[in-house]
Design a protein around this motif. Structure first.
Motif, PDB file in Angstrom:
ATOM      1  N   ARG A 142      68.492 -90.350 -30.694  1.00  0.00           N
ATOM      2  CA  ARG A 142      69.091 -91.591 -30.192  1.00  0.00           C
ATOM      3  C   ARG A 142      68.442 -92.081 -28.893  1.00  0.00           C
ATOM      4  O   ARG A 142      68.475 -93.276 -28.579  1.00  0.00           O
ATOM      5  CB  ARG A 142      70.599 -91.353 -30.001  1.00  0.00           C
ATOM      6  CG  ARG A 142      71.345 -92.528 -29.422  1.00  0.00           C
ATOM      7  CD  ARG A 142      72.845 -92.346 -29.521  1.00  0.00           C
ATOM      8  NE  ARG A 142      73.284 -92.603 -30.887  1.00  0.00           N
ATOM      9  CZ  ARG A 142      74.555 -92.782 -31.246  1.00  0.00           C
ATOM     10  NH1 ARG A 142      75.512 -92.729 -30.333  1.00  0.00           N
ATOM     11  NH2 ARG A 142      74.891 -93.016 -32.485  1.00  0.00           N
ATOM     12  N   GLN A 186      85.415 -86.855 -24.417  1.00  0.00           N
ATOM     13  CA  GLN A 186      86.168 -86.436 -25.604  1.00  0.00           C
ATOM     14  C   GLN A 186      85.695 -85.152 -26.277  1.00  0.00           C
ATOM     15  O   GLN A 186      86.165 -84.829 -27.346  1.00  0.00           O
ATOM     16  CB  GLN A 186      86.164 -87.577 -26.633  1.00  0.00           C
ATOM     17  CG  GLN A 186      84.873 -87.736 -27.434  1.00  0.00           C
ATOM     18  CD  GLN A 186      83.818 -88.594 -26.783  1.00  0.00           C
ATOM     19  OE1 GLN A 186      83.771 -88.715 -25.575  1.00  0.00           O
ATOM     20  NE2 GLN A 186      82.947 -89.194 -27.570  1.00  0.00           N
ATOM     21  N   LYS A 187      84.739 -84.470 -25.675  1.00  0.00           N
ATOM     22  CA  LYS A 187      84.259 -83.269 -26.359  1.00  0.00           C
ATOM     23  C   LYS A 187      84.788 -82.032 -25.630  1.00  0.00           C
ATOM     24  O   LYS A 187      85.993 -81.821 -25.641  1.00  0.00           O
ATOM     25  CB  LYS A 187      82.758 -83.356 -26.572  1.00  0.00           C
ATOM     26  CG  LYS A 187      82.493 -84.597 -27.482  1.00  0.00           C
ATOM     27  CD  LYS A 187      81.162 -84.711 -28.098  1.00  0.00           C
ATOM     28  CE  LYS A 187      81.070 -86.032 -28.879  1.00  0.00           C
ATOM     29  NZ  LYS A 187      79.754 -86.315 -29.400  1.00  0.00           N
ATOM     30  N   ALA A 219      73.278 -79.473 -26.467  1.00  0.00           N
ATOM     31  CA  ALA A 219      73.603 -79.004 -27.817  1.00  0.00           C
ATOM     32  C   ALA A 219      73.576 -80.258 -28.683  1.00  0.00           C
ATOM     33  O   ALA A 219      74.121 -81.292 -28.292  1.00  0.00           O
ATOM     34  CB  ALA A 219      74.971 -78.355 -27.860  1.00  0.00           C
ATOM     35  N   VAL A 259      76.835 -84.147 -23.724  1.00  0.00           N
ATOM     36  CA  VAL A 259      78.039 -84.727 -24.336  1.00  0.00           C
ATOM     37  C   VAL A 259      78.845 -83.671 -25.120  1.00  0.00           C
ATOM     38  O   VAL A 259      80.062 -83.707 -25.083  1.00  0.00           O
ATOM     39  CB  VAL A 259      77.743 -85.982 -25.182  1.00  0.00           C
ATOM     40  CG1 VAL A 259      79.026 -86.542 -25.778  1.00  0.00           C
ATOM     41  CG2 VAL A 259      77.090 -87.062 -24.335  1.00  0.00           C
ATOM     42  N   VAL A 260      78.168 -82.731 -25.766  1.00  0.00           N
ATOM     43  CA  VAL A 260      78.968 -81.728 -26.471  1.00  0.00           C
ATOM     44  C   VAL A 260      78.842 -80.344 -25.794  1.00  0.00           C
ATOM     45  O   VAL A 260      79.087 -79.316 -26.406  1.00  0.00           O
ATOM     46  CB  VAL A 260      78.608 -81.725 -27.978  1.00  0.00           C
ATOM     47  CG1 VAL A 260      77.359 -80.932 -28.266  1.00  0.00           C
ATOM     48  CG2 VAL A 260      79.762 -81.265 -28.833  1.00  0.00           C
ATOM     49  N   MET A 303      74.447 -91.956 -21.701  1.00  0.00           N
ATOM     50  CA  MET A 303      73.013 -91.767 -21.965  1.00  0.00           C
ATOM     51  C   MET A 303      72.228 -92.938 -21.361  1.00  0.00           C
ATOM     52  O   MET A 303      71.217 -92.759 -20.689  1.00  0.00           O
ATOM     53  CB  MET A 303      72.745 -91.734 -23.490  1.00  0.00           C
ATOM     54  CG  MET A 303      73.324 -90.525 -24.207  1.00  0.00           C
ATOM     55  SD  MET A 303      73.327 -90.701 -26.038  1.00  0.00           S
ATOM     56  CE  MET A 303      71.592 -90.452 -26.424  1.00  0.00           C
ATOM     57  N   SER A 343      81.541 -94.783 -23.671  1.00  0.00           N
ATOM     58  CA  SER A 343      81.425 -93.570 -24.489  1.00  0.00           C
ATOM     59  C   SER A 343      80.219 -92.767 -24.009  1.00  0.00           C
ATOM     60  O   SER A 343      79.525 -93.155 -23.058  1.00  0.00           O
ATOM     61  CB  SER A 343      81.306 -93.931 -25.965  1.00  0.00           C
ATOM     62  OG  SER A 343      79.974 -94.269 -26.284  1.00  0.00           O
ATOM     63  N   GLY A 344      79.958 -91.663 -24.679  1.00  0.00           N
ATOM     64  CA  GLY A 344      78.813 -90.825 -24.333  1.00  0.00           C
ATOM     65  C   GLY A 344      77.495 -91.593 -24.377  1.00  0.00           C
ATOM     66  O   GLY A 344      76.599 -91.361 -23.564  1.00  0.00           O
ATOM     67  N   THR A 345      77.409 -92.533 -25.302  1.00  0.00           N
ATOM     68  CA  THR A 345      76.174 -93.310 -25.430  1.00  0.00           C
ATOM     69  C   THR A 345      75.935 -94.164 -24.185  1.00  0.00           C
ATOM     70  O   THR A 345      74.801 -94.324 -23.735  1.00  0.00           O
ATOM     71  CB  THR A 345      76.228 -94.184 -26.710  1.00  0.00           C
ATOM     72  OG1 THR A 345      76.515 -93.311 -27.804  1.00  0.00           O
ATOM     73  CG2 THR A 345      74.924 -94.909 -26.963  1.00  0.00           C
ATOM     74  N   ASP A 396      71.530 -84.154 -21.750  1.00  0.00           N
ATOM     75  CA  ASP A 396      72.657 -84.756 -22.474  1.00  0.00           C
ATOM     76  C   ASP A 396      73.653 -83.626 -22.740  1.00  0.00           C
ATOM     77  O   ASP A 396      73.425 -82.760 -23.581  1.00  0.00           O
ATOM     78  CB  ASP A 396      72.174 -85.388 -23.781  1.00  0.00           C
ATOM     79  CG  ASP A 396      73.333 -85.935 -24.636  1.00  0.00           C
ATOM     80  OD1 ASP A 396      74.508 -85.623 -24.324  1.00  0.00           O
ATOM     81  OD2 ASP A 396      73.068 -86.663 -25.607  1.00  0.00           O
ATOM     82  N   PHE A 445      71.392 -86.787 -32.290  1.00  0.00           N
ATOM     83  CA  PHE A 445      71.718 -87.304 -30.958  1.00  0.00           C
ATOM     84  C   PHE A 445      70.528 -87.260 -30.015  1.00  0.00           C
ATOM     85  O   PHE A 445      70.391 -88.120 -29.149  1.00  0.00           O
ATOM     86  CB  PHE A 445      72.958 -86.615 -30.386  1.00  0.00           C
ATOM     87  CG  PHE A 445      74.198 -87.072 -31.106  1.00  0.00           C
ATOM     88  CD1 PHE A 445      74.754 -88.301 -30.817  1.00  0.00           C
ATOM     89  CD2 PHE A 445      74.755 -86.320 -32.126  1.00  0.00           C
ATOM     90  CE1 PHE A 445      75.860 -88.777 -31.512  1.00  0.00           C
ATOM     91  CE2 PHE A 445      75.862 -86.775 -32.827  1.00  0.00           C
ATOM     92  CZ  PHE A 445      76.420 -88.005 -32.523  1.00  0.00           C
ATOM     93  N   THR A 499      68.755 -82.522 -25.035  1.00  0.00           N
ATOM     94  CA  THR A 499      70.129 -82.542 -25.532  1.00  0.00           C
ATOM     95  C   THR A 499      70.631 -81.101 -25.510  1.00  0.00           C
ATOM     96  O   THR A 499      70.088 -80.257 -26.218  1.00  0.00           O
ATOM     97  CB  THR A 499      70.159 -83.136 -26.958  1.00  0.00           C
ATOM     98  OG1 THR A 499      69.484 -84.407 -26.914  1.00  0.00           O
ATOM     99  CG2 THR A 499      71.579 -83.324 -27.441  1.00  0.00           C
ATOM    100  N   THR A 540      74.827 -82.282 -31.753  1.00  0.00           N
ATOM    101  CA  THR A 540      76.060 -82.307 -32.528  1.00  0.00           C
ATOM    102  C   THR A 540      75.824 -82.506 -34.017  1.00  0.00           C
ATOM    103  O   THR A 540      76.736 -82.372 -34.817  1.00  0.00           O
ATOM    104  CB  THR A 540      76.941 -83.427 -31.933  1.00  0.00           C
ATOM    105  OG1 THR A 540      76.835 -83.306 -30.523  1.00  0.00           O
ATOM    106  CG2 THR A 540      78.377 -83.324 -32.332  1.00  0.00           C
TER     107      THR A 540
END
Ligand SMILES: *Cc1c(COP(=O)(O)O)cnc(C)c1O
Length: 386
Positions: A92, A194-195, A136, A165-166, A67, A62-64, A163, A89, A134, A138
């Motif tokens: 994190r 998935q984003k 953006a 991810v989004v 990271m 996943s995105g994590t 990051d 996020f 980051t 989320t």
């Protein structure tokens, strides 16, 4: 569209039929030359999207995980990392880095605002190996200002880890772009499938610049699955084996990348900026304000505050009954706001329907709204796009 519901959470995002079709391809062995070609093509398209001079990694996770892969391959035990956080996020990165014995400092903004650049400058003066930004967040819908941050971070000698991810595939993350100096570029972009990319969850994607790879040469990587040295032979030639890649997701990802590159990153960014402005302007006519002001708001998702008297669970249930799914807010905003994604393969028609349904859900809670006017405001903003 095969989807029966409008999935407007900030990821996963609506999956289009071409991507479902690719996902349902016959599963082949991961070293089958026919699959190897698809994997190669998917990696090549990722390189094109991000314009990197370095290496890209696309693996199951996943995105994590992305990271983690970004951090453990650039920052060693005992080295210093600065986290610039605009929400959940961003935060994190702190426990993540601490788990690997990295010394972490964090600059957190008030939720809905950006971290003050003067504070960033002060912190950077103390010397860091890398800084996470980051693109953006989320949780808050706040976008980072890369134009302002990258020159400061690079001037201090630290690596820039973004990051995405989004953000990736919706916001500009061109790794060959110079931010005011030939050496001031993004070093690492990490993202998930998935984003804004529009593939079901399951892929971690990380790109490293030449500069980032150079910094990682002397590093002892405290990981096994996440160690890019184990994956490098596979990324250079996917007929090599390290750990079985998610074959069907890679088929889907290759298809998604075709869609991204066909549209082009300049068009995609313009479309997402228009989506963000349009949905927020339309919802403002309902008396619903975004947590982030327009100057700092992300193009890909929004965190929208409820007007007085609107009950979160009932509001989201009313939308769900109508086939539209949004997300609740996180941490101290839970119950006070909801989050709506407007990215990837989401269409203007979906946004129009979303504005109508949100109007109905509000009416159900006795809020007086003018749905027709909200739709007009949305369309006026979207027309700027074409
Ligand atoms: C969703 C998200 C993540 C975490 O991704 P997972 O796929 O849930 O592990 C990390 N960073 C940002 C900015 C995100 O939006």
């Amino acid at each position: 569209m095969r989807n029966k519901e409008m999935l407007l959470v900030p990821g996963p995002t609506p999956v289009v039929d071409e991507i479902y079709d690719a996902l349902a391809s016959e599963t082949r062995g991961h070293t089958d030359p026919r699959f190897v070609e698809v994997y190669k093509h998917a990696l090549q398209q990722t390189r094109t999207m991000l314009q990197t001079d370095g290496e890209v990694y696309v693996v199951a996770g996943s995105g994590t995980l992305a990271m983690e892969m970004a951090i453990v391959n650039t920052v060693g035990e005992g080295e210093r990392l600065l986290v610039i956080s605009h929400g959940y996020f961003g935060d994190r990165f702190t426990p993540l880095a601490k788990a690997f014995g990295i010394e972490v400092d964090i600059l957190q903004s008030e939720w809905g605002k950006r971290v003050d650049l003067e504070l960033v400058k002060e912190k950077l003066a103390t010397g860091y190996k890398a800084v996470t930004v980051t693109h953006a967040d989320t949780s808050t819908g706040v976008a980072s200002d890369l134009d302002a941050l990258i020159p400061l971070i690079k001037e201090s000698g630290a690596l820039v880890i973004v990051d995405g991810v989004v953000a990736t595939a919706a916001m500009d993350e061109n790794m060959s772009k110079e931010y005011g100096h030939p050496d001031y570029k993004i070093d690492v972009v990490l993202t998930g499938s998935q984003k804004a990319i529009g593939v079901p969850p399951g892929l971690a994607i990380v790109a490293f610049s030449k500069a980032a790879l150079k910094a990682s040469e002397s590093l002892t990587v405290r990981a096994y699955y996440c160690d890019i040295n184990n994956w490098r032979p596979v990324m250079e030639n996917p007929s090599n084996y390290f750990a079985t890649p998610p074959v069907n997701l890679i088929y889907a990802y290759d298809e998604a990348m075709k869609i991204v590159l066909n549209e082009g990153m300049v068009n995609r960014e313009a479309r997402h900026i228009a989506y963000g402005k349009a949905i927020r302007a339309a919802l403002a006519t309902y008396g619903m304000a975004a947590l982030a002001s327009e100057e700092v708001a992300a193009p890909t998702l929004s965190c929208i505050l409820y007007p007085a008297g609107v009950e979160d669970a009932a509001f989201r249930a009313a939308l769900a009954e109508r086939g539209m799914i949004v997300a609740g807010a996180l941490a101290h905003l839970a119950g006070k706001a909801f989050r709506i994604g407007h990215m990837g393969n989401t269409t203007p028609e979906m946004l129009e329907r979303a504005v109508e349904l949100i109007g109905e859900a509000l009416q159900q809670q006795h809020v007086t709204v003018d749905v027709q006017r909200a739709v007009e405001v949305l369309k006026a903003q979207l027309n700027v796009m074409v």
